[in-house]
Design a protein around this motif. Sequence first.
Motif, PDB file in Angstrom:
ATOM      1  N   TYR A  67       0.809  -1.331   0.058  1.00  0.00           N
ATOM      2  CA  TYR A  67      -0.049  -0.041   0.148  1.00  0.00           C
ATOM      3  C   TYR A  67       0.826   1.309   0.076  1.00  0.00           C
ATOM      4  CZ  TYR A  67      -3.576  -3.581   1.241  1.00  0.00           C
ATOM      5  OH  TYR A  67      -4.367  -4.385   1.433  1.00  0.00           O
ATOM      6  N   ILE A  68       0.662   2.095  -0.906  1.00  0.00           N
ATOM      7  CA  ILE A  68       1.402   3.408  -0.844  1.00  0.00           C
ATOM      8  C   ILE A  68       0.206   4.530  -0.567  1.00  0.00           C
ATOM      9  CG2 ILE A  68       2.671   4.923  -2.341  1.00  0.00           C
ATOM     10  CD1 ILE A  68       3.730   2.638  -3.956  1.00  0.00           C
ATOM     11  N   ASP A  69       0.600   5.303   0.321  1.00  0.00           N
ATOM     12  CA  ASP A  69      -0.286   6.364   0.783  1.00  0.00           C
ATOM     13  C   ASP A  69      -1.606   5.869   0.939  1.00  0.00           C
ATOM     14  OD1 ASP A  69       2.128   8.198   0.888  1.00  0.00           O
ATOM     15  OD2 ASP A  69       1.415   8.830  -1.223  1.00  0.00           O
ATOM     16  N   GLU A  70      -1.827   4.590   1.697  1.00  0.00           N
ATOM     17  CA  GLU A  70      -2.900   4.008   1.918  1.00  0.00           C
ATOM     18  C   GLU A  70      -3.845   3.524   0.633  1.00  0.00           C
ATOM     19  OE1 GLU A  70      -4.921   6.338   4.915  1.00  0.00           O
ATOM     20  OE2 GLU A  70      -3.595   6.016   6.452  1.00  0.00           O
ATOM     21  N   LYS A  71      -3.257   3.295  -0.473  1.00  0.00           N
ATOM     22  CA  LYS A  71      -4.105   2.857  -1.631  1.00  0.00           C
ATOM     23  C   LYS A  71      -3.262   1.710  -2.105  1.00  0.00           C
ATOM     24  CE  LYS A  71      -5.780   7.066  -3.509  1.00  0.00           C
ATOM     25  NZ  LYS A  71      -5.373   8.261  -2.681  1.00  0.00           N
ATOM     26  N   PHE A  72      -3.864   0.685  -2.420  1.00  0.00           N
ATOM     27  CA  PHE A  72      -3.299  -0.848  -3.093  1.00  0.00           C
ATOM     28  C   PHE A  72      -2.410  -0.527  -4.139  1.00  0.00           C
ATOM     29  CE2 PHE A  72      -3.423  -4.544  -5.272  1.00  0.00           C
ATOM     30  CZ  PHE A  72      -2.851  -5.471  -4.529  1.00  0.00           C
ATOM     31  N   ALA A  73      -1.335  -0.972  -4.285  1.00  0.00           N
ATOM     32  CA  ALA A  73      -0.352  -0.842  -5.195  1.00  0.00           C
ATOM     33  C   ALA A  73      -0.461  -2.026  -6.128  1.00  0.00           C
ATOM     34  CB  ALA A  73       1.043  -0.698  -4.528  1.00  0.00           C
ATOM     35  N   ARG A  74      -1.193  -1.790  -7.321  1.00  0.00           N
ATOM     36  CA  ARG A  74      -1.223  -3.124  -7.891  1.00  0.00           C
ATOM     37  C   ARG A  74      -0.028  -3.781  -8.619  1.00  0.00           C
ATOM     38  NH1 ARG A  74      -6.920  -3.376  -9.730  1.00  0.00           N
ATOM     39  NH2 ARG A  74      -6.092  -5.060 -11.253  1.00  0.00           N
ATOM     40  N   GLY A  75       0.837  -2.926  -8.467  1.00  0.00           N
ATOM     41  CA  GLY A  75       2.306  -3.474  -9.109  1.00  0.00           C
ATOM     42  C   GLY A  75       2.921  -4.015  -8.052  1.00  0.00           C
ATOM     43  N   GLY A  76       2.629  -3.990  -6.788  1.00  0.00           N
ATOM     44  CA  GLY A  76       3.335  -4.791  -5.554  1.00  0.00           C
ATOM     45  C   GLY A  76       4.685  -3.813  -5.327  1.00  0.00           C
ATOM     46  N   LEU A  77       5.591  -4.544  -4.849  1.00  0.00           N
ATOM     47  CA  LEU A  77       6.741  -3.959  -4.633  1.00  0.00           C
ATOM     48  C   LEU A  77       7.596  -3.173  -5.900  1.00  0.00           C
ATOM     49  CD1 LEU A  77       8.203  -6.973  -2.683  1.00  0.00           C
ATOM     50  CD2 LEU A  77       8.013  -4.700  -1.578  1.00  0.00           C
ATOM     51  N   ASP A  78       7.298  -3.687  -6.927  1.00  0.00           N
ATOM     52  CA  ASP A  78       7.836  -3.054  -8.244  1.00  0.00           C
ATOM     53  C   ASP A  78       7.325  -1.561  -8.162  1.00  0.00           C
ATOM     54  OD1 ASP A  78       9.313  -5.219  -9.076  1.00  0.00           O
ATOM     55  OD2 ASP A  78       7.753  -5.704 -10.441  1.00  0.00           O
ATOM     56  N   ASP A  79       6.053  -1.153  -7.621  1.00  0.00           N
ATOM     57  CA  ASP A  79       5.709   0.294  -7.658  1.00  0.00           C
ATOM     58  C   ASP A  79       6.504   1.137  -6.866  1.00  0.00           C
ATOM     59  OD1 ASP A  79       3.587  -0.465  -9.490  1.00  0.00           O
ATOM     60  OD2 ASP A  79       2.104   0.005  -8.211  1.00  0.00           O
TER      61      ASP A  79
END
Length: 124
Positions: A67-79
């Motif tokens: 989660y980045i800034d409380e939003k799910f990061a669809r790209g996972g760790l790559d994001d």
Amino acid sequence: EQLGESVRVMDRDELLTMIGSTRDGLLRHASLNRIPCPSRGGSGVRATLDPRVCVKVRGTAMIPEVYIDEKFARGGLDDLDLYDTREIEMVEVFRGGAVIRVYTSVFIRNMARNRQGPQPYLVF
């Protein structure tokens, strides 16, 4: 019986000492073991390694929820590599790396301006 939940918190000062990409630096600093993800799409010649990054959590390969800034990061760790390390204010690592929450400096400043704090992490 209530189970304890471990969390690893890294602040800005620690994050600024990371070398390499944001993703790889975070994996090193959080002492997460990056491992190949299990095969998908059949067996034998047809099986392919999952291109996403897995970490070893309690002996099992897992694709962490990021989660980045409380939003799910669809790209996972790559994001994480979309951000320069200097843009990140804080990282929380839960359940041995199964869940990773990243907060940018801009997000933290906006929360402070609005007198808010991060959403609590709920374990189910």
